[in-house]
Structure formats: structure tokens, C-alpha cells
Enzyme design. Structure first.
Site, PDB file in Angstrom:
ATOM      1  N   ASP A  84      13.052   3.272   4.775  1.00  0.00           N
ATOM      2  CA  ASP A  84      13.890   2.551   3.823  1.00  0.00           C
ATOM      3  C   ASP A  84      13.686   3.008   2.385  1.00  0.00           C
ATOM      4  O   ASP A  84      12.563   3.303   1.967  1.00  0.00           O
ATOM      5  CB  ASP A  84      13.568   1.054   3.941  1.00  0.00           C
ATOM      6  CG  ASP A  84      14.570   0.170   3.236  1.00  0.00           C
ATOM      7  OD1 ASP A  84      15.770   0.488   3.280  1.00  0.00           O
ATOM      8  OD2 ASP A  84      14.155  -0.854   2.660  1.00  0.00           O
ATOM      9  N   HIS A  85      14.776   3.041   1.619  1.00  0.00           N
ATOM     10  CA  HIS A  85      14.763   3.338   0.183  1.00  0.00           C
ATOM     11  C   HIS A  85      13.978   4.605  -0.130  1.00  0.00           C
ATOM     12  O   HIS A  85      13.054   4.620  -0.955  1.00  0.00           O
ATOM     13  CB  HIS A  85      14.219   2.149  -0.606  1.00  0.00           C
ATOM     14  CG  HIS A  85      15.242   1.077  -0.815  1.00  0.00           C
ATOM     15  ND1 HIS A  85      16.240   1.161  -1.751  1.00  0.00           N
ATOM     16  CD2 HIS A  85      15.440  -0.092  -0.159  1.00  0.00           C
ATOM     17  CE1 HIS A  85      17.006   0.082  -1.684  1.00  0.00           C
ATOM     18  NE2 HIS A  85      16.549  -0.695  -0.717  1.00  0.00           N
ATOM     19  N   ASP A 106      18.091   6.580  -1.114  1.00  0.00           N
ATOM     20  CA  ASP A 106      18.355   5.762  -2.288  1.00  0.00           C
ATOM     21  C   ASP A 106      18.579   6.617  -3.531  1.00  0.00           C
ATOM     22  O   ASP A 106      17.639   7.049  -4.186  1.00  0.00           O
ATOM     23  CB  ASP A 106      17.181   4.804  -2.513  1.00  0.00           C
ATOM     24  CG  ASP A 106      17.434   3.827  -3.656  1.00  0.00           C
ATOM     25  OD1 ASP A 106      18.524   3.890  -4.253  1.00  0.00           O
ATOM     26  OD2 ASP A 106      16.547   3.006  -3.937  1.00  0.00           O
ATOM     27  N   HIS A 183      17.248  -7.547  -4.446  1.00  0.00           N
ATOM     28  CA  HIS A 183      15.940  -7.359  -3.830  1.00  0.00           C
ATOM     29  C   HIS A 183      14.890  -8.269  -4.474  1.00  0.00           C
ATOM     30  O   HIS A 183      14.999  -8.640  -5.640  1.00  0.00           O
ATOM     31  CB  HIS A 183      15.460  -5.908  -4.006  1.00  0.00           C
ATOM     32  CG  HIS A 183      16.311  -4.890  -3.316  1.00  0.00           C
ATOM     33  ND1 HIS A 183      17.189  -4.084  -3.990  1.00  0.00           N
ATOM     34  CD2 HIS A 183      16.403  -4.544  -2.017  1.00  0.00           C
ATOM     35  CE1 HIS A 183      17.779  -3.273  -3.137  1.00  0.00           C
ATOM     36  NE2 HIS A 183      17.331  -3.526  -1.932  1.00  0.00           N
ATOM     37  N   HIS A 211      21.383  -5.783   1.595  1.00  0.00           N
ATOM     38  CA  HIS A 211      20.005  -5.733   1.108  1.00  0.00           C
ATOM     39  C   HIS A 211      19.704  -7.022   0.346  1.00  0.00           C
ATOM     40  O   HIS A 211      20.602  -7.744  -0.069  1.00  0.00           O
ATOM     41  CB  HIS A 211      19.804  -4.539   0.178  1.00  0.00           C
ATOM     42  CG  HIS A 211      19.779  -3.217   0.874  1.00  0.00           C
ATOM     43  ND1 HIS A 211      19.169  -2.098   0.334  1.00  0.00           N
ATOM     44  CD2 HIS A 211      20.279  -2.812   2.060  1.00  0.00           C
ATOM     45  CE1 HIS A 211      19.301  -1.076   1.147  1.00  0.00           C
ATOM     46  NE2 HIS A 211      19.982  -1.487   2.208  1.00  0.00           N
ATOM     47  N   GLY A 212      18.415  -7.307   0.163  1.00  0.00           N
ATOM     48  CA  GLY A 212      18.032  -8.488  -0.596  1.00  0.00           C
ATOM     49  C   GLY A 212      18.339  -9.784   0.117  1.00  0.00           C
ATOM     50  O   GLY A 212      18.591 -10.821  -0.524  1.00  0.00           O
ATOM     51  N   SER A 214      16.505 -11.874   1.726  1.00  0.00           N
ATOM     52  CA  SER A 214      15.543 -12.965   1.628  1.00  0.00           C
ATOM     53  C   SER A 214      16.006 -14.047   0.668  1.00  0.00           C
ATOM     54  O   SER A 214      15.648 -15.219   0.805  1.00  0.00           O
ATOM     55  CB  SER A 214      14.169 -12.444   1.175  1.00  0.00           C
ATOM     56  OG  SER A 214      13.604 -11.595   2.151  1.00  0.00           O
ATOM     57  N   ASN A 233      18.868  -6.541   5.819  1.00  0.00           N
ATOM     58  CA  ASN A 233      17.501  -6.152   5.469  1.00  0.00           C
ATOM     59  C   ASN A 233      16.730  -7.347   4.906  1.00  0.00           C
ATOM     60  O   ASN A 233      17.224  -8.039   4.009  1.00  0.00           O
ATOM     61  CB  ASN A 233      17.509  -5.047   4.422  1.00  0.00           C
ATOM     62  CG  ASN A 233      17.947  -3.704   4.980  1.00  0.00           C
ATOM     63  OD1 ASN A 233      18.472  -3.617   6.085  1.00  0.00           O
ATOM     64  ND2 ASN A 233      17.730  -2.655   4.214  1.00  0.00           N
TER      65      ASN A 233
END
Length: 286
Positions: A84-85, A106, A183, A211-212, A214, A233
Site C-alpha cells: 500500500d501507498h 502513490d 487518512h 481510503h481513510g 476508519s 481500506n
């Protein structure tokens, strides 16, 4: 069971109108918790290792990657590995031999033309190694120690017309889109732009990635999956669970020195977080 591929899991999730969850792992406890959580709800899952996690491990990819491969091969559900990234070309070259089936390259920090050129070159290298490759367009922010960007600022969102050209010209297999998440959020307060997601889904013929996640509430995640997100993600949510459990344990037992006590509780807390997120996403049953 043998490792599966991220591409296969995303394709299956899209067919089931669900999403595959991809969890960032930093320690062996993360790896074990993600697999245990997936097994508890019988869902496939992706283990993802970020370039930042590799830096944390002294710049060495193989120790954590080999541990993840070994754990995945003993899992009762399908598991894939994703890098990732990635910004480092050296790391990109190591991915396939380390057991990864996919990579997120990324270059989103760069101006559009430079992002496209760098991503196109990365796609050529990745595809030559049989890797499925994801890129990012827009400003999701919050990586590499920087504070989260204002996800609602003008120009931060992914433009559907620009995204259509970017995907066609770069050849990426999936695109992470900026629709209001960021993120490293520690509160679940992100509000997603579902109208924009609908436009992106209509404009693009590749899987869309969030993404981000959470920082995204459950109802927003559910709506995002319904709107076309097929890979989600998650990282910070696991770290919150792990750290919270460890803090509570040590607050109650300040004399404790054996890490197995608090790491066990931390791993259990992450397992519960993984299971909850997979259930929220409606992840396809393995």
C-alpha cells in the site's frame, strides 16, 4: 488455504455488490487479528502493508511479508496481500517475489501530469510482474505524518472527467477516489459525497477504492458500497482498538512487564474491530 489475489477478491465483491476490506498491518498481532476477524464472519480479506510500515521495520519488506504469507496460508478464508501507498521503485520491484498480488502506487501528491506519467510507468512495471495495480486521484490526505486535509476544500475531490482520462491513459486496474474521507482519522465523522460517487461509478469501468475508511460511520460505509465502492481500506481503526486495550490493561496492572498479557487483549480488540467492519460492508461469505 493458498494465497488468493486482490484482483480476484475485488472482482468477486463487485459481482456480489459488496466490498472487500483491506486492512493495514504493522505487527504480527495485526496480521493474526485480521485473519481471526475474517474467519469469525467467514469473509475473505486483504492484508496490506504500507511503505510506512516497511520503514518502521527498518526498511525491510520480507520479515513482515513472510509472516503474513505464512499466516494467510493457514487461514480458513481466502486472504490476499497488497502493498500500500508505494512511492519507492525499489519496493515496487520487490512486491511480487514477496508474495504480494497487488500494489497501490502513490503519486497523488504530484501535479496531474506528473502523477499520470509516474503512474503509467509504475503500471508497466507492475503488469510485467503480474501485479494488479491501484492508484489515487484527488486529495485524500493524512499520510506520512501530515494532518488530514480538508476533504471538503475546493479541488480536493476526484473529478469524474479527469478520472476517466487518467484511468484510460495510465492503465490502472483500480482507482482510489477522494469523496470526503481522510487518512488517519480517529473520529468517525467523515461525510461522503455520494452524488460524486455516483458520477464516478458511472464514468469509470475500474473498481473504486475508499481510503481513510476508519473515519467513516457505518451508515456512510454501507451507502458507499451501494454506490460502487468495491475495496475499502482500513488502518487507524485497528490501531485505536489495539492501543485502547493496551492502555486499559496497563492502567489496571502498572506492575505488568510480560507483553503477552496486553498484546493478547490488543489482538482480541482488533479482531472484534475487523469482524464489525466486515459485517458492515456485507463482505461476501467465503
Amino acid at each position: 488455504m493458498p494465497l488468493t489475489t486482490t484482483g480476484d477478491l475485488v472482482t468477486a465483491a463487485a459481482a456480489a455488490r459488496s466490498a472487500v476490506a483491506s486492512f493495514n498491518v504493522i505487527t504480527l498481532e495485526h496480521v493474526e487479528a485480521v485473519i481471526a476477524g475474517a474467519e469469525s464472519v467467514r469473509a475473505p480479506v486483504v492484508l496490506q502493508v504500507s511503505e510506512n510500515a516497511v520503514k518502521f521495520r527498518g526498511g525491510h519488506l520480507l520479515p513482515l511479508a513472510r509472516a503474513a504469507v505464512a499466516a494467510a496460508e493457514h487461514a480458513a478464508v481466502p486472504v490476499a496481500l497488497h502493498l500500500d501507498h508505494v512511492r519507492s521503485d525499489t519496493l515496487l520491484h520487490q512486491a511480487a517475489d514477496a508474495g504480494f498480488s497487488s500494489v497501490m502506487y502513490d503519486a497523488a501528491r504530484l501535479p496531474y501530469a506528473e502523477n499520470l506519467a509516474a503512474t503509467r510507468a509504475a503500471v508497466e512495471r507492475a503488469h510485467a510482474q503480474g501485479l494488479w495495480i491501484e492508484a489515487e486521484l484527488g486529495q485524500i490526505g493524512g499520510k506520512n505524518g501530515r494532518p488530514p486535509l480538508d476533504a471538503h476544500a475546493p479541488g480536493a475531490r476526484t473529478d469524474p472527467d479527469e478520472a476517466r482520462v487518467f484511468v484510460a491513459d495510465s492503465g490502472v486496474d483500480a482507482l482510489a477516489v477522494a469523496i470526503g474521507s481522510s487518512h488517519a482519522m480517529t473520529t468517525r465523522t467523515a461525510a461522503l459525497d455520494h452524488a460524486l460517487l455516483k458520477r464516478l461509478s458511472a464514468a469509470l469501468d475500474v473498481p473504486l477504492v475508499l481510503h481513510g475508511s476508519s473515519g467513516v460511520p457505518d451508515d456512510e460505509l454501507t451507502a458507499a458500497v451501494a454506490g460502487g465502492i468495491t475495496k475499502v481500506n482500513v488502518g487507524t481503526a485497528l490501531n485505536i482498538a489495539l492501543t485502547g486495550a493496551i492502555r486499559e490493561f496497563l492502567a489496571e496492572r502498572p506492575e505488568a512487564v510480560d507483553p503477552r498479557g496486553y498484546l493478547t487483549l490488543g489482538r482480541q480488540a482488533m479482531t472484534r474491530a475487523v469482524a464489525r467492519i466486515l459485517q458492515t460492508l456485507g463482505a461476501a461469505t467465503a
